[in-house]
Design a protein around this motif. Structure first.
Motif, short mmCIF file in Angstrom:
data_model
loop_
_atom_site.label_atom_id
_atom_site.label_comp_id
_atom_site.label_asym_id
_atom_site.label_seq_id
_atom_site.Cartn_x
_atom_site.Cartn_y
_atom_site.Cartn_z
N GLU A 170 0.82 -1.20 0.00
CA GLU A 170 0.00 0.00 0.00
C GLU A 170 0.86 1.26 0.00
O GLU A 170 2.00 1.26 0.44
N ASN A 175 -3.87 4.32 0.60
CA ASN A 175 -4.58 3.69 -0.52
C ASN A 175 -3.71 2.63 -1.18
O ASN A 175 -2.50 2.55 -0.94
N CYS A 178 -1.69 3.47 -6.03
CA CYS A 178 -1.22 4.79 -6.43
C CYS A 178 -0.05 4.68 -7.41
O CYS A 178 0.79 3.78 -7.32
#
Length: 310
Positions: A170, A175, A178
């Motif tokens: 992550e 999030n 990305c």
């Protein structure tokens, strides 16, 4: 007339006097990361005063004092930067009181780097351009007709956090997927480490003295030049997702030029090879012209030059 650019970083604050798009003198000091807004403002004030004295310049001869800072800068000038202990800090207004003869402006560091390239460097002469900086993370800036596009709330151009695909780790923002988890120097290192941990043989780990924590993006690119299979897999993955990210930018903005900076851009010979063709694979219209993809001209001076042009 002169301008002054201030580049605030996590390690140092750099100030430069700029005239005609060229830095004529620079000063710097260590960043006090625990001092908060008052200390930061005082340090900037002292740097500006010192550089004026060194160059025998009066404040009345300075059109603009611009500041680039690694954080969110809202349209009313409020700065939030966790690493520097700032939350909605009104830095520019405080400095304006000290330098009433000049306009004091402030912007995000990636945005001002884009402005430097647009005003003086790799994007000069174009009407619209996007700069992305591939470093520890990914920063970005959008310039149209000489103006930064920062959005309604001043938080636009966060290119590093557009979603590309799901990933095995992550992002620091919380999030998953990305852009910067695929194409930053950190992403390159993490994927090389993953393959080494899976038992893949590679010269990368030899360069790192058998410690995966020593692996750098440069080692990966150096091994790629030696046809190392793991390095080839890491770089091919990087270029695939870089092409996806650039295609997203083109689909959304269709700029005339995209400039790539940051530490990863030092491997420009590898990165640019076949990149435009890869980008076209991810576009709905695969024929015709797309943005010129170039390498940023300025390295460590981009923050000073861009801030001076705010």
């Amino acid at each position: 007339m002169y301008t002054i650019g201030i580049d605030v970083g996590g390690m140092s604050i750099k100030a430069g006097v700029v005239k005609g798009g060229k830095i004529i003198n620079k000063l710097s000091k260590e960043t006090n990361r625990n001092g908060g807004m008052e200390v930061l403002v005082q340090d900037i004030k002292v740097l500006v005063e010192d550089i004026l004295v060194q160059n025998n310049i009066n404040i009345e001869e300075v059109n603009n004092i611009g500041i680039g800072i690694p954080g969110v800068v809202t349209n009313d000038g409020g700065v939030t930067c966790v690493n520097l202990g700032l939350k909605n800090a009104l830095i520019a207004p405080m400095l304006q009181d000290s330098f009433k003869g000049s306009k004091v402006s402030i912007g995000n560091d990636a945005n001002v780097a884009a402005l430097a390239e647009f005003s003086y460097g790799s994007m000069k002469g174009y009407d619209s351009g996007v700069m992305i900086t591939l470093g520890t993370g990914i920063g970005g800036g959008i310039v149209v007709n000489g103006k930064l596009i920062t959005g309604a709330n001043g938080i636009g151009a966060e290119i590093g956090h557009m979603m590309i695909s799901s990933n095995y780790f992550e992002c620091n923002c919380g999030n998953n997927g990305c852009f910067e988890t695929f194409c930053s120097a950190t992403a390159i290192i993490k994927y090389a480490q993953k393959l080494v941990e899976e038992g893949r043989k590679t010269t990368i780990i030899e360069m790192a003295e058998n410690d995966i924590n020593n692996i750098t993006a440069k080692m990966v690119f150096d091994s790629y030049k030696e046809n190392d299979e793991v390095a080839i897999e890491v770089v091919d993955r990087f270029k695939k997702y870089l092409a996806m990210g650039l295609a997203n930018i083109i689909n959304f903005i269709d700029p005339q030029v995209i400039s790539i900076g940051g530490g990863v851009s030092n491997a420009s010979d590898i990165m640019l090879e076949g990149l435009s063709e890869k980008v076209k694979q991810y576009l709905p219209f695969k024929e015709g012209n797309i943005a010129d993809i170039v390498i940023a001209q300025f390295k460590n001076d981009a923050g000073i030059l861009g801030a001076s042009a705010l």
